[in-house]
Every structure is written in C-alpha cells, then in structure tokens.
Design a protein around this motif. Structure first.
Motif, short mmCIF file in Angstrom:
data_model
loop_
_atom_site.label_atom_id
_atom_site.label_comp_id
_atom_site.label_asym_id
_atom_site.label_seq_id
_atom_site.Cartn_x
_atom_site.Cartn_y
_atom_site.Cartn_z
N ALA A 1 0.82 -1.21 0.00
CA ALA A 1 0.00 0.00 0.00
C ALA A 1 0.84 1.26 0.00
O ALA A 1 0.39 2.31 -0.47
CB ALA A 1 -0.94 0.00 1.21
N ILE A 2 2.08 1.18 0.52
CA ILE A 2 2.88 2.39 0.58
C ILE A 2 3.57 2.69 -0.75
O ILE A 2 4.24 3.73 -0.88
CB ILE A 2 3.93 2.34 1.70
N LYS A 3 3.39 1.82 -1.75
CA LYS A 3 3.96 2.12 -3.06
C LYS A 3 3.36 3.40 -3.64
O LYS A 3 4.00 4.08 -4.46
CB LYS A 3 3.72 0.95 -4.02
N THR A 4 2.14 3.71 -3.22
CA THR A 4 1.50 4.93 -3.71
C THR A 4 1.58 6.09 -2.73
O THR A 4 1.40 7.25 -3.12
CB THR A 4 0.02 4.66 -4.03
N THR A 5 1.84 5.79 -1.46
CA THR A 5 1.88 6.86 -0.47
C THR A 5 3.30 7.19 0.01
O THR A 5 3.59 8.32 0.37
CB THR A 5 1.04 6.47 0.77
N ASP A 6 4.16 6.18 0.02
CA ASP A 6 5.53 6.34 0.50
C ASP A 6 6.48 5.50 -0.34
O ASP A 6 7.26 4.70 0.17
CB ASP A 6 5.65 5.90 1.97
N ALA A 7 6.41 5.67 -1.64
CA ALA A 7 7.15 4.80 -2.56
C ALA A 7 8.64 4.78 -2.26
O ALA A 7 9.31 3.76 -2.43
CB ALA A 7 6.91 5.24 -4.00
N ALA A 8 9.18 5.89 -1.78
CA ALA A 8 10.61 5.96 -1.52
C ALA A 8 11.04 5.02 -0.40
O ALA A 8 12.22 4.66 -0.30
CB ALA A 8 11.01 7.39 -1.19
N TRP A 9 10.09 4.64 0.46
CA TRP A 9 10.43 3.79 1.61
C TRP A 9 10.17 2.32 1.36
O TRP A 9 10.64 1.47 2.12
CB TRP A 9 9.66 4.24 2.86
N TYR A 10 9.46 2.01 0.30
CA TYR A 10 9.14 0.61 0.03
C TYR A 10 10.42 -0.18 -0.25
O TYR A 10 11.23 0.19 -1.08
CB TYR A 10 8.19 0.48 -1.16
N GLY A 11 10.59 -1.29 0.51
CA GLY A 11 11.78 -2.12 0.34
C GLY A 11 13.00 -1.62 1.07
O GLY A 11 14.04 -2.29 1.06
N LYS A 12 12.89 -0.44 1.70
CA LYS A 12 14.02 0.09 2.47
C LYS A 12 13.97 -0.41 3.91
O LYS A 12 12.91 -0.75 4.44
CB LYS A 12 13.98 1.63 2.47
N LYS A 13 15.11 -0.42 4.55
CA LYS A 13 15.18 -0.88 5.93
C LYS A 13 14.46 0.07 6.88
O LYS A 13 14.37 1.27 6.62
CB LYS A 13 16.64 -1.05 6.35
N LEU A 14 13.94 -0.50 7.95
CA LEU A 14 13.23 0.31 8.93
C LEU A 14 14.15 1.39 9.49
O LEU A 14 15.34 1.16 9.71
CB LEU A 14 12.71 -0.54 10.09
N GLN A 15 13.56 2.53 9.72
CA GLN A 15 14.31 3.64 10.30
C GLN A 15 14.31 3.51 11.82
O GLN A 15 13.28 3.29 12.45
CB GLN A 15 13.68 4.98 9.89
N GLN A 16 15.48 3.63 12.42
CA GLN A 16 15.59 3.57 13.88
C GLN A 16 14.83 4.75 14.49
O GLN A 16 14.99 5.89 14.06
CB GLN A 16 17.06 3.63 14.29
N TYR A 17 14.02 4.44 15.49
CA TYR A 17 13.32 5.53 16.15
C TYR A 17 14.26 6.27 17.08
O TYR A 17 15.27 5.75 17.53
CB TYR A 17 12.09 5.01 16.92
N THR A 18 13.94 7.52 17.36
CA THR A 18 14.68 8.32 18.33
C THR A 18 13.70 8.86 19.36
O THR A 18 12.47 8.72 19.21
CB THR A 18 15.39 9.50 17.65
N ALA A 19 14.22 9.48 20.38
CA ALA A 19 13.34 10.07 21.39
C ALA A 19 12.39 11.08 20.76
O ALA A 19 11.26 11.26 21.20
CB ALA A 19 14.18 10.73 22.48
N ALA A 20 12.85 11.74 19.69
CA ALA A 20 12.04 12.76 19.05
C ALA A 20 10.98 12.18 18.12
O ALA A 20 9.93 12.79 17.92
CB ALA A 20 12.93 13.73 18.27
#
Length: 623
Positions: A386-405
């Motif tokens: 579903a993110i191919k249309t909403t967040d295509a740049a993130w599809y197939g990319k590794k999860l982003q580490q969360y931060t306190a912010a």
C-alpha cells in the motif's frame, strides 16, 4: 491419552499407564477402577520399560514448545527478559501482584509456574514406577537392567533438580505410590540434592555415550551431576564430573556441518542450531536432545512456536513509515518481501532486556551477534504494498531507527509499543523453517514448526566447569574454559583472569544458551551457593541462608541488569508496571497442593501468604 494430573497427590498416587498406550480417565484426587492397562499388566518386559523411558524423554520437551512455552516463565524471572505482552493485564509483569499461591499459575495469558509443578511431579511418579518395578521383568542381561534403572534415576534427578531451584524445599518421594497419599511432608532441599547425587553417581557408571540421539547419555548424566554438585557446594566434584564429559567423546562443533554446510553465507553457529542438525550423529556437541518432528508419533501439535514467542510483534500495522505515517509492514506470506516467511510472525512474549540484547555484546566479531545470525529491527524492511503509492521511496528500504524525538511517529500506539514491537533477537536460534503443515493454516513457519531441541550440550558443560573454577578462585582456569566457547563463536578472547567472576559466567551463558538454559533455575542455584558458602559476590555483598527470601544474589542481579524491573516508569499499554521482589527467588507452591495434603504438611515459601504456618522440613530421607 492421559488426562494431566493437576497436583502432586494425584500425580504421585495413581498408577500411570505411560507404558501401555491405553486410555484412562482420572479425577484429581480419587483414582477410578483400575484399567486393564496398569503397570502390573504392562510393565513386565524390557520392551515395555523401554517404552516407559521413551515417554519420560518426550515429557522433557514440554517447557521449550507451545504458545507461551513454560521456558518463558523461567526467563522472565531473570536479568535477561520480561513478558512483552502489552495488550493484557494478566501476564506475569507486575510479579508482586500476579505471583501468589492462589493466582492463576497455569495459563498462556498468565504464566506457567503451575505447569512446571505438575509436569515435574508427573515425571517423578513415572520414573518411580520404573525404579520400583525394575525387577518385575526378565532382563536378558544385568547391563540392560542397570541401563534402564540408571536412565530412570537421571529423569527423577533432572526433575528434582529443577523443583528445588524453582520451589525450594519440597516433598521427597523415592518409590511408586499406588494409593492416594495426603500426608506429604516437605524435605530440605539439600537432603534431596544429596539423594540425587547418589543416584546420578550410579547412573554414570551404567549409561553409555554411543546411544541413539534422544536418549539419555552418560555425558548428560555427568552434566546433571555437575549441576547437583555445584548446588551442594562440592566444586571439586563438579570439576571432576564436567571433566569426564569434556575429556570424553564430545567436542565443540567448530567446523561447518549438516544440512546447509555448503551455504557460504552461513557459519558454524547457524549450522549448530538447524533443526535437522541437532540430533545427527556427526554433531559431537549434543549431550541430550529432545526429538520433535512432524514425522514422529506424538509430535507437538503446531510445532515449537518459538518464533511466535521470541520474535517482536512487528506486524499488525504497528510500525509506521517515516513519510506519511502509514502502516509500513505486512505479514502476508505472499508479499514481495515476505518477512513472515523469513523471520516468523512473532507476538513478542519473550522480550529480551537491553542487557541481553545490547549490553553484553561488546565486540563486533562474535558470530552469535553477527548480521544474518542476529536480527535488529533495522534489518527489516517496509514491505506493505500500500505504501507504493503513499511512501514509494520507503518501500523495500530498511526500517528507520526511532529516536526520542520520533518515537511517537514511528509507532501506531506510541512509545510503549517499543516493549513488544521493537527489540533485537537471535534469529539463528529461533528460526524454525517450514514443515509439512500447510502455510495457509498460518502456523508454519510464521510460528515455528516441530524441531529437535538441545537440553544439554558441551558448551554449557564448559561453562559449568568454568563456574566451578570461579567458586574456587581459580579464575585463570575458568577463563580458559570460557574462551573455548568464545573462540568457536570468533568472539574476542578474555585476557584478564582477575576480572572473571560469576557475572562473567552469567553473561556468557546468556550469549550461548538463549532458549536453552532455564535461567531462573540457574540464577536461584547460584544465589543458594552464595548464601550457603558466604563467598563474596562481585557486587561486594555476602549472603546467608537465614534471610534468603529477603536478601539474595538472585534479586540483586535482576535489579542490577534488568532495566524493566529497576525502572518504575516503564509501563505497558495495558497499564502494568514491571515489579519483582527478593522472595521471587523461589516460586509459590500452588495453594491447592497444600490444601489437599490434609494429613501432612507442605511448606509455603517465605514471602507468600501461608508461609507463617511452616514447620521444620524433614532433614533426612524418610520413606
């Protein structure tokens, strides 16, 4: 099939049909009219005794397998883990509230303390039937008779070793009981251990090492004997017992072997923990393995489920994309990046602590923590189509580490989901691949299918000998044994003997024995040794048995290393805090057991309601 006995009174009083294959029905307290499948009828030939021993082997595996496997309860009373279930108030998280003699002690949604109690007593009964009836059969040779007896002694000792380090002083029963007994009395733990030592010393003279995998070996009996020796404070005896294994036919697996040995992307650590490799003849490290395969009669329904227990709950839309904050992960097995097939569909019950998942991993060469063997959340990818249309740049990319912010943006339900949905885990240990169970049943491999499992292996034997050396102050010898385990994993070797202590042993046990060791049992055993001997711990404290329930090494270790228990601000989505107390060094004996024992007296452990009526436990074997 047999109905599980729910208490010691029933478990020890009723003749079990474990050798017959027949079916019986029993109440918890009063046996029905005997079935024709009784030990008098069936347990009269060597073949029947072999079947009885096979049942005892099978009954060892219960703690490793199943949804909310009992080993989870062993783990969460330690420095290494907590229960990560965040959508219920019932799990054993607030231990001060949840762990009482009258609370639910045998449920997937609570804990499995009661399951241990019932299972160990059932096994003791089954072993006692064999021991008591050993001369009812015509044995072809004395050696076969003694081998059978030695194996039954091992099984009884294995269960008593666990009972006295989970529940402390308990009744000691050394013979088959065929009528209901409501007159049990608690016996001192040390008396029980001395009896188990004597039994195991007989066993090691009769057992063999060149036997079929899945059966008890001489090496396994020596290994258990070493644990009993340590618990008794007999460190030289423990060194002798472990050395008998280490100097025997067993060797650490240091070269590639088994089913994927030709896969250059893997390594010997991966090989060691493949289900297909644990019980093969070329595996010289396995001392005792329980067998559980789809092709075997009596295989565990739906398999081990170890991935369900131990892998984070990364699915169900919990983790959002960094862009539009849409659910970024799908758990469908048909996705282009099928994370469920690659890693398992976990629910995060076994939530490793930062101590276990980060703090003890101090070098980047250790294969047990290497990429491919060990998984970090940032190794997963955003795979939701579903993110191919909403967040295509993130599809197939590794999860982003969360931060306190960004933590409130990364997780659908806010930062508290980091408890259940964001932690690292040993993929090489828990990945159990697909078996014949159909994938559309959503069991295999998302949860982990049937698999053989190590109970004892040589790496732990080396760490047991190292521990015995530490207790004796011979830290250079201890360091050498630890380094054998570390060298196989290509970890940096220890170089300073003066820095080696019981904490060093516990750290290495955690690196090596995840989901193998019963860590609460071992921590309690060590706490007893500190209290019995007065040896100063690495924290500078000394302990004694007189105030064991209020001041012990077990509690100090947990509070030093487990960030969940020592931080009162950690709270689950359901509102639970994580709490633990010194008296949790021992579990409560289920109150129903005490209440049913109307003609005797079973003591309750100090710290729990009912302990005020305790009487002096028996200080000798009484039968």
């Amino acid at each position: 099939m047999k109905k599980r006995n729910k208490n010691i009174i029933a478990g020890l009083a009723i003749a079990v049909v474990f050798a017959s294959g027949g079916c019986t029905k029993r109440s918890d307290l009063v046996p029905e009219a005997p079935s024709k499948f009784t030990p008098d009828v069936t347990l009269t030939s060597p073949a029947a005794f072999r079947n009885a021993l096979a049942t005892l082997n099978i009954s060892v595996r219960f703690e490793f397998f199943g949804d909310s496997a009992p080993l989870l309860s062993e783990s969460l009373f330690t420095d290494a883990a907590v229960d990560g279930t965040t959508d219920k108030t019932t799990p054993a998280q607030d231990l001060n509230l949840r762990i009482t003699p009258t609370s639910n002690l045998d449920s997937d949604d609570y804990n499995k303390i009661g399951r241990y109690w019932y299972a160990w007593w059932q096994g003791i009964h089954d072993a006692n039937v064999i021991i008591s009836r050993i001369d009812k059969a015509q044995w072809p040779t004395p050696a076969e008779r003694d081998l059978t007896l030695a194996t039954a002694y091992f099984h009884r000792a294995y269960r008593y070793y666990r009972l006295v380090h989970e529940f402390g002083d308990v009744p000691l029963v050394l013979k088959e009981e065929t009528t209901v007994n409501t007159g049990y009395f608690t016996t001192q733990r040390m008396v029980i251990l001395k009896q188990m030592k004597a039994d195991l010393e007989f066993a090691v003279t009769k057992l063999a090492d060149a036997n079929e995998k899945g059966n008890v070996s001489k090496g396994a009996a020596y290994h258990l004997l070493a644990k009993v020796d340590l618990a008794l404070g007999l460190f030289d005896d423990a060194i002798a017992a472990t050395s008998a294994v280490i100097n025997g036919p067993y060797k650490l697996m240091t070269n590639r072997f088994g089913i994927v040995a030709s896969d250059a992307s893997k390594n010997v650590i991966w090989d060691l923990h493949r289900p297909e490799n644990k019980a093969i003849a070329t595996n010289t490290e396995a001392l005792y393995v329980v067998l559980d395969r789809e092709t075997l009669d009596g295989a565990t329904p739906f398999g081990s489920q170890v991935m369900r227990n131990c892998v984070p709950m990364w699915h169900n839309g919990t983790i959002l994309t960094p862009g539009t904050k849409k659910p970024g992960i799908s758990d469908k097995i048909t996705e282009e990046f099928p994370l469920t097939l690659w890693y398992g569909r976990g629910i995060g019950r076994m939530r490793g602590t930062p101590y276990a998942t980060k703090y003890i991993w101090t070098d980047n060469t250790d294969l047990r923590h290497a990429p491919g063997n060990w998984m970090d959340m940032t190794d997963l990818v955003y795979n939701n189509p579903a993110i191919k249309t909403t967040d295509a740049a993130w599809y197939g990319k590794k999860l982003q580490q969360y931060t306190a912010a960004t933590v409130n943006q990364v997780f659908l339900n806010g930062p508290r989901d980091t408890i259940r949905a964001w932690f690292s885990w040993p993929h090489y240990k828990v990945f159990i691949g697909s078996g014949p169970i159909a994938l559309d049943k959503y069991w295999s491999p998302p949860r982990g299918t049937n698999t053989d499992w190590y109970v004892f292996r040589l790496a732990e034997t080396l760490l047991l000998r190292a521990e015995a050396y530490v207790w004796k102050g011979q830290t250079a010898l201890a360091m050498a044994d630890i380094n054998q385990v570390r060298a196989r994993a290509k970890a940096q070797l220890l170089t300073n003997p003066s820095a080696v202590n019981i904490g060093t042993i516990l750290d290495e046990r955690q690196r090596e024995l995840y989901w193998e060791e019963p860590r609460k049992t071992e921590l309690t055993r060590m706490a007893y040794i500190f209290a019995q001997t007065g040896i100063a711990a690495y924290n500078g404290k000394t302990y004694n048995v007189n105030n064991f329930s209020t001041n012990n090494f077990f509690y100090d270790r947990v509070m030093d290393k487990n960030d969940f228990y020592k931080n009162p601000n950690v709270i689950t989505n359901s509102g639970n805090h994580y709490t633990i107390s010194p008296y949790h060094v021992l579990w409560p004996i289920p109150q129903s057991e005490i209440d049913l024992n109307i003609n005797g007296h079973i003591n309750q452990n100090k710290g729990y309601a009912g302990s005020e009526s305790n009487i002096a436990p028996l200080d000798k074997v009484v039968q």
